[in-house]
Scaffold this motif. Structure first.
Motif, short mmCIF file in Angstrom:
data_model
loop_
_atom_site.label_atom_id
_atom_site.label_comp_id
_atom_site.label_asym_id
_atom_site.label_seq_id
_atom_site.Cartn_x
_atom_site.Cartn_y
_atom_site.Cartn_z
N HIS A 1 -29.97 31.57 36.59
CA HIS A 1 -30.03 32.99 36.27
C HIS A 1 -31.45 33.42 35.85
N HIS B 1 -34.47 36.00 37.60
CA HIS B 1 -35.37 37.02 37.07
C HIS B 1 -36.82 36.62 37.36
N GLU C 1 -31.15 42.06 37.14
CA GLU C 1 -29.94 41.40 36.65
C GLU C 1 -29.11 40.92 37.85
N ALA D 1 -30.50 37.73 39.31
CA ALA D 1 -30.21 36.65 38.38
C ALA D 1 -28.73 36.24 38.46
ZN ZN Z 1 -30.30 38.36 32.88
#
Ligand code: ZN
Length: 556
Positions: A347, A351, A376, A379
């Motif tokens: 994750h 990013h 987001e 990720a």
């Molecule tokens: Zn995040």
């Protein structure tokens, strides 16, 4: 990289052709931007480094240094003369150059939220700090005994006696009763601030500052509501049945306290998925490194600057930070070789690659993700791999039998997790919208109306308590929750694009496919914030953001 360079050339050509009076305005704006960037760029870098240092040391003085720098930056953005200049240019509408116009939007929004007068701002900060403190020190009680949040959760996870469950659930809501009055006061102050800068209310302002239009978000949430209602009801019935049996009650008697967390936002443990066994002899850092290299988005340079393992005083969570928008991207983790940290490093590295693979030719102010929820989404899309049978199989050389076994449980688990979360996010989004539209209404009733409508959870008879106020996000992260849901939707939309158009195999795992990295760089990362989020999504996937593919992935 290709795509943006081309856009710049075309836009410049158009600007030259159009010529005329706007030229001076554009020149003035360009100069303003240059000077502004010179001022803020070193400060942002210094602040990011200070926060990084603080998260790693846990020292009070490091945190103080970071907040001082943040304040310094805020002071720049609160300059009333600068704002008046930007406002005038924006209202004249003479900036035609697309890149300048995007930078103007960014600046305008950045300044706008800092135009609230100091006295009102101070009141808001004071009150929210007070509420936050109350949240962290308040303890609910069961039969006169104080209990911690962890004790409540433990009871909700394991207790079979409904009376005891109910008492624990009620204890979890007592904080709401302690803070509700202050939250309503805070909501009114936030509304007051929003109205002073020209918005209907704070909710509208928050969304608008994030370039989100309430109608546009409503539409996406309505689509999600329509598409998930039937499958959610079906899954929930199955789940209620299991929960009822455990507590030896009838399905109709299942109440809010029979779920395994106070808000029914998480999957109850009845479908727990334990994949730790697969990871315990592996090195999750190495798996992540190998995976990202395999899809053409190497992360070695990120990991070299990162801080990955537990240490005394260090922030126990995880985050990713882009220090300078010039390649110094770092992640903070507390890695252990288990499934949770596998997900986390995938994750955070998601990013990380979004930041790292920005196009350096894009202007500084636009060299960032199109929106907080688009980064987001990337990720989340990569984080989901840690439970994906195909991915696990390819990365760790599992047998077909093992893969089948994983697929059987993880498919069901993902479905539940995503549906439960989506319905819960609807409660949060719609409640906050109504809360700011009219904080004087009967909020206790409104909350349960929403919970019944979206989560199909029974309202406890005659309950008239501010249960909504027990959700800390309403006070401390206002009007933000919907972005989690939008992130999940976009993750599915990008996933669908990748498997159908890029890999042309709906069952393929991502492992080893460099085309994925190419696709994401060219269509998502390098565009930065050059396009507004929905335009970027349309360019990258052929459609604006839709709930359709989330439903394809987790429902059908
Ligand atoms: Zn995040």
């Amino acid at each position: 990289m290709k795509r943006i360079t081309k856009t710049i050339i075309i836009l410049t050509a158009l600007a030259v052709m159009a010529g005329c009076g706007k030229k001076n305005t554009e020149k003035e704006l360009a100069q303003f931007i240059d000077e502004h960037v010179q001022k803020v760029k070193p400060l942002f870098k210094e602040m990011s480094l200070a926060y990084w240092q603080a998260a790693n040391s846990g020292e009070e003085e490091d945190y103080e240094k970071a907040s001082e720098l943040e304040l310094k930056i805020r002071r720049i953005y609160s300059d009333a003369n600068d704002f008046a200049f930007l406002k005038k240019i924006k209202e004249e509408g003479r900036v035609k150059d697309a890149l300048l116009s995007r930078q103007l939007d960014e600046l305008y929004n950045g300044y706008l939220e800092n135009q609230i007068e100091a006295e009102l701002m101070e009141k808001i900060v004071e009150l929210s700090t007070k509420i936050e403190k109350n949240f962290s020190t308040f303890r609910g009680s069961i039969e006169g005994q104080k209990v911690t949040g962890n004790q409540i959760r433990e009871i909700l996870k394991t207790e079979r006696d409904s009376v005891k469950r109910k008492a624990a659930w009620e204890a979890s809501k007592q904080v709401g009763q302690a803070v509700a009055k202050d939250i309503i006061e805070l909501v009114k102050l936030r509304n007051q601030a929003a109205r002073k800068v020209g918005f209907e209310n704070y909710h509208t302002m928050r969304l608008s500052l994030g370039e989100q239009d309430v109608k546009e978000i409503d539409k996406i949430f309505e689509e999600l509501y329509e598409l998930t209602t039937e499958p959610f009801v079906k899954l929930k019935l199955e789940l209620d049945d299991i929960l009822a049996k455990k507590c030896e009650i009838e399905v109709m008697e299942v109440m809010p306290w029979h779920y395994h967390d106070p808000f029914f936002q998480e999957t109850p443990l009845v479908y727990e998925l334990d994949l730790d066994g697969y990871y315990k002899d592996k090195d999750v850092k190495e798996l992540a490194t190998k995976f990202y290299a395999g899809i053409g988005l190497p992360i070695e340079s990120i990991l070299a600057n990162s801080d990955l393992y537990e240490r005394e005083g260090k922030n126990p969570h995880a985050f990713c930070t882009d220090i300078d928008k010039e390649g110094d991207v770092r992640i903070l983790c507390n890695l252990k070789n288990n499934e949770q940290w596998m997900e986390t490093i995938l994750h955070e590295s998601g990013h990380g690659v979004y930041d790292l693979y920005q196009d350096p030719k894009v202007p500084y102010l636009l060299r960032e993700p199109a929106h907080i929820f688009t980064t987001e989404a990337i990720a989340m899309m990569f984080g989901r791999q840690s439970r994906d049978a195909g991915w696990m199989g390819d990365m760790m050389g599992l047998t077909d039998e093992q893969k089948e076994e994983i697929a059987k449980v993880s498919g069901k688990y993902a479905q539940l997790k995503q549906l439960i979360f989506a319905r819960w996010a609807m409660v949060m989004y719609n409640f906050e919208k109504e809360l700011y539209a009219n904080p004087e209404q009967n909020l206790n009733k409104l909350w349960w109306d929403m919970v019944e409508k979206y989560q199909f959870v029974n309202r406890p008879p005659d309950r008239d308590q501010p249960d909504w106020a027990a959700k800390i996000h309403i006070a401390t992260a206002p009007c933000y929750y919907h972005n989690y849901a939008l992130g999940e939707l976009l993750a599915s939309q990008l996933h669908n694009k990748i498997v159908t158009d890029i890999l042309k195999d709906e069952k393929a795992s991502y492992v080893g496919h460099k085309e994925i990295g190419e696709y994401l760089k060219e269509n998502v990362f390098e565009a930065g914030a050059v396009y507004r989020w929905n335009e970027m999504i349309e360019r990258a996937t052929g459609e604006q953001l839709t709930a359709k593919y989330f439903v394809v992935q987790f429902v059908e």
